[in-house]
Design a protein around this motif. Structure first.
Motif, mmCIF file in Angstrom:
data_model
loop_
_atom_site.group_PDB
_atom_site.id
_atom_site.type_symbol
_atom_site.label_atom_id
_atom_site.label_comp_id
_atom_site.label_asym_id
_atom_site.label_seq_id
_atom_site.Cartn_x
_atom_site.Cartn_y
_atom_site.Cartn_z
ATOM 1 N N GLY A 34 0.781 -1.238 0.000
ATOM 2 C CA GLY A 34 0.000 0.000 0.000
ATOM 3 C C GLY A 34 0.805 1.276 0.000
ATOM 4 O O GLY A 34 0.355 2.296 0.528
ATOM 5 N N ASP A 124 0.677 -2.472 -4.224
ATOM 6 C CA ASP A 124 -0.660 -2.819 -3.764
ATOM 7 C C ASP A 124 -0.604 -3.354 -2.336
ATOM 8 O O ASP A 124 0.441 -3.319 -1.673
ATOM 9 C CB ASP A 124 -1.319 -3.812 -4.722
ATOM 10 C CG ASP A 124 -0.593 -5.154 -4.766
ATOM 11 O OD1 ASP A 124 0.291 -5.398 -3.932
ATOM 12 O OD2 ASP A 124 -0.920 -5.968 -5.648
ATOM 13 N N GLN A 125 -1.726 -3.871 -1.842
ATOM 14 C CA GLN A 125 -1.798 -4.298 -0.444
ATOM 15 C C GLN A 125 -0.875 -5.474 -0.141
ATOM 16 O O GLN A 125 -0.558 -5.728 1.028
ATOM 17 C CB GLN A 125 -3.236 -4.685 -0.104
ATOM 18 C CG GLN A 125 -3.806 -5.779 -0.982
ATOM 19 C CD GLN A 125 -5.247 -6.090 -0.660
ATOM 20 O OE1 GLN A 125 -5.666 -5.971 0.484
ATOM 21 N NE2 GLN A 125 -6.025 -6.480 -1.663
ATOM 22 N N ILE A 130 2.879 -1.969 -8.718
ATOM 23 C CA ILE A 130 1.718 -1.636 -9.539
ATOM 24 C C ILE A 130 2.118 -1.453 -11.003
ATOM 25 O O ILE A 130 1.409 -1.902 -11.919
ATOM 26 C CB ILE A 130 1.038 -0.356 -9.013
ATOM 27 C CG1 ILE A 130 0.379 -0.634 -7.658
ATOM 28 C CG2 ILE A 130 0.008 0.164 -10.005
ATOM 29 C CD1 ILE A 130 -0.834 -1.520 -7.739
ATOM 30 N N GLU A 297 -8.796 -4.940 -6.234
ATOM 31 C CA GLU A 297 -7.876 -5.152 -5.123
ATOM 32 C C GLU A 297 -7.493 -3.857 -4.419
ATOM 33 O O GLU A 297 -7.098 -3.881 -3.249
ATOM 34 C CB GLU A 297 -6.615 -5.861 -5.624
ATOM 35 C CG GLU A 297 -6.849 -7.295 -6.092
ATOM 36 C CD GLU A 297 -5.616 -7.908 -6.727
ATOM 37 O OE1 GLU A 297 -5.565 -9.140 -6.851
ATOM 38 O OE2 GLU A 297 -4.703 -7.141 -7.116
ATOM 39 N N ASN A 298 -7.605 -2.731 -5.132
ATOM 40 C CA ASN A 298 -7.096 -1.476 -4.573
ATOM 41 C C ASN A 298 -8.144 -0.374 -4.458
ATOM 42 O O ASN A 298 -7.795 0.753 -4.097
ATOM 43 C CB ASN A 298 -5.936 -0.957 -5.438
ATOM 44 C CG ASN A 298 -4.768 -1.930 -5.506
ATOM 45 O OD1 ASN A 298 -4.143 -2.236 -4.505
ATOM 46 N ND2 ASN A 298 -4.482 -2.433 -6.691
ATOM 47 N N TYR A 299 -9.430 -0.663 -4.756
ATOM 48 C CA TYR A 299 -10.416 0.418 -4.744
ATOM 49 C C TYR A 299 -10.630 0.982 -3.346
ATOM 50 O O TYR A 299 -11.050 2.140 -3.192
ATOM 51 C CB TYR A 299 -11.738 -0.058 -5.340
ATOM 52 C CG TYR A 299 -12.576 -0.926 -4.432
ATOM 53 C CD1 TYR A 299 -13.579 -0.389 -3.634
ATOM 54 C CD2 TYR A 299 -12.374 -2.304 -4.388
ATOM 55 C CE1 TYR A 299 -14.344 -1.186 -2.810
ATOM 56 C CE2 TYR A 299 -13.135 -3.111 -3.564
ATOM 57 C CZ TYR A 299 -14.125 -2.548 -2.775
ATOM 58 O OH TYR A 299 -14.873 -3.341 -1.962
ATOM 59 N N PHE A 301 -8.448 1.912 -1.374
ATOM 60 C CA PHE A 301 -7.483 2.985 -1.143
ATOM 61 C C PHE A 301 -7.990 4.329 -1.687
ATOM 62 O O PHE A 301 -7.403 5.371 -1.381
ATOM 63 C CB PHE A 301 -6.135 2.655 -1.796
ATOM 64 C CG PHE A 301 -5.386 1.549 -1.110
ATOM 65 C CD1 PHE A 301 -4.734 1.771 0.087
ATOM 66 C CD2 PHE A 301 -5.336 0.285 -1.671
ATOM 67 C CE1 PHE A 301 -4.042 0.751 0.721
ATOM 68 C CE2 PHE A 301 -4.651 -0.748 -1.048
ATOM 69 C CZ PHE A 301 -4.000 -0.506 0.155
ATOM 70 N N LEU A 309 -3.454 3.993 -6.520
ATOM 71 C CA LEU A 309 -3.330 2.559 -6.760
ATOM 72 C C LEU A 309 -4.483 2.029 -7.595
ATOM 73 O O LEU A 309 -4.310 1.106 -8.387
ATOM 74 C CB LEU A 309 -3.261 1.810 -5.418
ATOM 75 C CG LEU A 309 -2.103 2.168 -4.491
ATOM 76 C CD1 LEU A 309 -2.115 1.283 -3.262
ATOM 77 C CD2 LEU A 309 -0.773 2.076 -5.217
ATOM 78 N N ALA A 310 -5.674 2.585 -7.426
ATOM 79 C CA ALA A 310 -6.829 2.169 -8.216
ATOM 80 C C ALA A 310 -7.012 3.041 -9.453
ATOM 81 O O ALA A 310 -7.565 2.585 -10.457
ATOM 82 C CB ALA A 310 -8.095 2.202 -7.364
#
Length: 339
Positions: A34, A124-125, A130, A297-299, A301, A309-310
């Motif tokens: 993240g 990402d998490q 990315i 996976e990143n929404y 954030f 990220l998204a």
């Protein structure tokens, strides 16, 4: 065309230009999950207990190269005889002392065991790069568009040509089937096909292709109806040529303009549909990178501290879809397609 050509080159050489050339760009480093774009971290490289065999160039080009080393995020490292004393990175402002044998290090001296990496689009998490996943994910978007267009052309051109050429009961039957397919919501039809075929890389391509042939069939039917009574078709019939040869050797080459335009539109639509299905969890399955899956996976954030990220895969989808829509408009103008 320039943007599409660049995307094709990125898709072909994704693992060569990617900062993370591991299969599916799936190098997981949980400690740096993240992080924001531009994040820089120092890593200690340690040899794996069982290093993977080095792949050939073509194998690496196709599926990447497994990591030979473990990446340990660190603040600092000291060499003491045959050991490495490490201040291990746990989180921003948190560290842990650890000791590693120098025999497992990537080089013979400290400068060769340490590597600084910059994550230009963040992580990402799971701590995956990315940018690397974005580059490798280009393959999925272009592949789904290409396979969908091939499937839709294979079905739509044949049925549309038969309906327009023979008319009568053949036309009525095919048009009835087209109208039935058109009346079913596309998303629900994809769900049904996916449940029948299962989740996966190839299954989602086939499912999307099987719902996008309808528009192609209607375009081809209308064009064939318009040209079937022209002089060159009547001349071919007078020469005794078979219906198959008249359709595929004389009629279809003369109606390719509208077909190319609708194919470009279908290409763009397929990219959006695949991204939506992957976001819903029934498209491409992890760890394989897909732009829609990356958004899923990143929404979370977006409403926290790191929306980039998204937004990065979302901008990639928007840009590629816009490129194909502009290509379709350009083809329409160049080929003088009349509405």
């Amino acid at each position: 065309m320039s943007l599409i050509s660049l995307s094709i080159l990125i898709a072909v050489f994704a693992y060569v230009i990617s900062p993370d050339p591991s299969p599916d760009a799936n190098r997981i480093i949980l400690e740096i999950g993240g992080k924001k774009p531009g994040f820089t971290q120092i890593f200690l490289l340690l040899r794996k207990d069982q290093p993977p065999p080095r792949p050939s160039f073509f194998s690496r080009l196709l599926s990447g190269e497994p990591d030979e080393y473990d990446y340990i995020p660190i603040y600092s490292v000291w060499r003491s005889n045959d050991s490495l004393l490490v201040s291990k990175y746990l989180d921003e402002g948190l560290e842990e002392k650890a000791t590693y044998s120098l025999r497992n290090a990537a080089g013979a001296a400290v400068p060769y065991t340490v590597k600084r990496k910059t994550f230009w689009l963040g992580t990402d998490q799971f701590g995956r790069d990315i940018l690397s996943r974005l580059l490798v994910g280009t393959r999925v978007s272009l592949s789904v568009g290409l396979i969908t267009v091939l499937i839709s052309l294979s079905i739509g051109v044949v049925l549309g040509a038969l309906a327009g050429f023979y008319r009568g009961k053949t036309d009525d039957l095919i048009m009835w089937f087209i109208n039935v397919m058109w009346s079913i919501p596309s998303l629900l039809l994809v769900f049904a096909i996916t449940l029948m075929l299962g989740k996966g890389f190839w299954q989602i391509f086939i499912a999307i292709g099987l719902i996008m042939w309808v528009s192609t069939a209607r375009i081809v039917r209308g064009q064939v109806l318009a040209v079937r009574q022209l002089e060159y078709v009547l001349a071919a019939r007078a020469l005794g040529l078979s219906d198959f040869r008249i359709i595929f050797r004389h009629i279809l080459p003369n109606i390719l303009g509208p077909v190319m335009v609708v194919s470009a539109s279908n290409f763009a639509s397929a990219i959006v549909i695949e991204a939506g299905l992957s976001f819903l969890g029934i498209g491409v399955q992890p760890p394989q990178p897909s732009w829609g899956l990356m958004i899923k996976e990143n929404y979370n954030f977006i409403i926290t501290h790191n929306p980039a990220l998204a937004l990065a895969p979302g901008l990639a989808i928007m840009t590629l879809v816009l490129a194909f829509n502009l290509l379709g408009n350009g083809l329409r103008d160049a080929l003088q397609v009349r509405e």
